[in-house]
Structure formats: C-alpha cells, structure tokens
Design a protein around this motif. Structure first.
Motif, short mmCIF file in Angstrom:
data_model
loop_
_atom_site.label_atom_id
_atom_site.label_comp_id
_atom_site.label_asym_id
_atom_site.label_seq_id
_atom_site.Cartn_x
_atom_site.Cartn_y
_atom_site.Cartn_z
N ARG A 46 9.73 -4.66 31.52
CA ARG A 46 9.03 -4.48 32.79
C ARG A 46 7.78 -5.35 32.86
N ALA A 49 8.71 -8.98 33.19
CA ALA A 49 9.10 -9.26 34.58
C ALA A 49 7.89 -9.36 35.51
N ARG A 84 12.35 -15.86 29.31
CA ARG A 84 11.75 -14.68 29.92
C ARG A 84 12.12 -14.54 31.40
N ALA A 88 13.93 -11.33 33.05
CA ALA A 88 13.40 -10.60 34.21
C ALA A 88 14.46 -10.46 35.29
#
Length: 99
Positions: A46, A49, A84, A88
């Motif tokens: 989380r 993201a 990453r 996400a």
C-alpha cells in the motif's frame, strides 16, 4: 480456480487464453484458500503504491530501511513483476488499495 475444481476444462482454457491476452499472470492471482501476500506485505505494498521510498516506508511502519527493502523485494518476486510501479498496478487490480 473454481472451474478447475469442477472439471470445467473448456472454461479453464478460455480463461487462460483471456488472461494471456490481458497480460495477467496466473501465478500473480491469489487462490480462493490462500493469500498471496502476508498482512505486513500488503501494508508495505500500500505504501509502495502511494509512492513512498523504502526509507519512508521504514519510518511509517517502525522497521529498518533494510527490512522495508526486503519486504519490497519479496513483494516484487511474489507478484512476478519487475518494479515498484508494476507492483502498485497489481495491488490496485487485486483490491489491496481499496481499504
């Protein structure tokens, strides 16, 4: 997959073809009985993201930057993504960002 458990082979084949066309990796989706990521990994994901660095993730979760880095690496490996941003995107698709 429920269709597989029911022996619905034509449906399974159609789902696999559609998943390939959409670029969805079968192993990137959790099964009905198991969670793909731990609760802590979902917390880290989380924050990834949201655009946080490993250092900031460490601060927010009261862990070391190295531990945050290990969590991010494991998340990327489990989701079978390369970075990453892709992680996400998968988090969004799996609904991990809804809460």
């Amino acid at each position: 997959m429920i269709a597989s458990a029911l022996g619905a082979r034509p449906l399974c084949d159609a789902v696999e073809v559609l998943a390939r066309r959409l670029g969805i990796r079968k192993s990137a989706l959790p099964t009905a009985n198991t969670e793909l990521l731990t609760a802590r990994e979902r917390e880290v994901l989380r924050l990834v993201a949201e655009g946080h660095s490993n250092g900031r993730i460490a601060e927010r979760l009261f862990i070391s930057p190295k531990t945050a880095s290990v969590h991010v690496s494991r998340i990327i490996a489990k989701l079978e993504v390369t970075n990453r941003v892709e992680a996400a995107a998968v988090a969004h698709r799996l609904g991990y960002l809804d809460t």
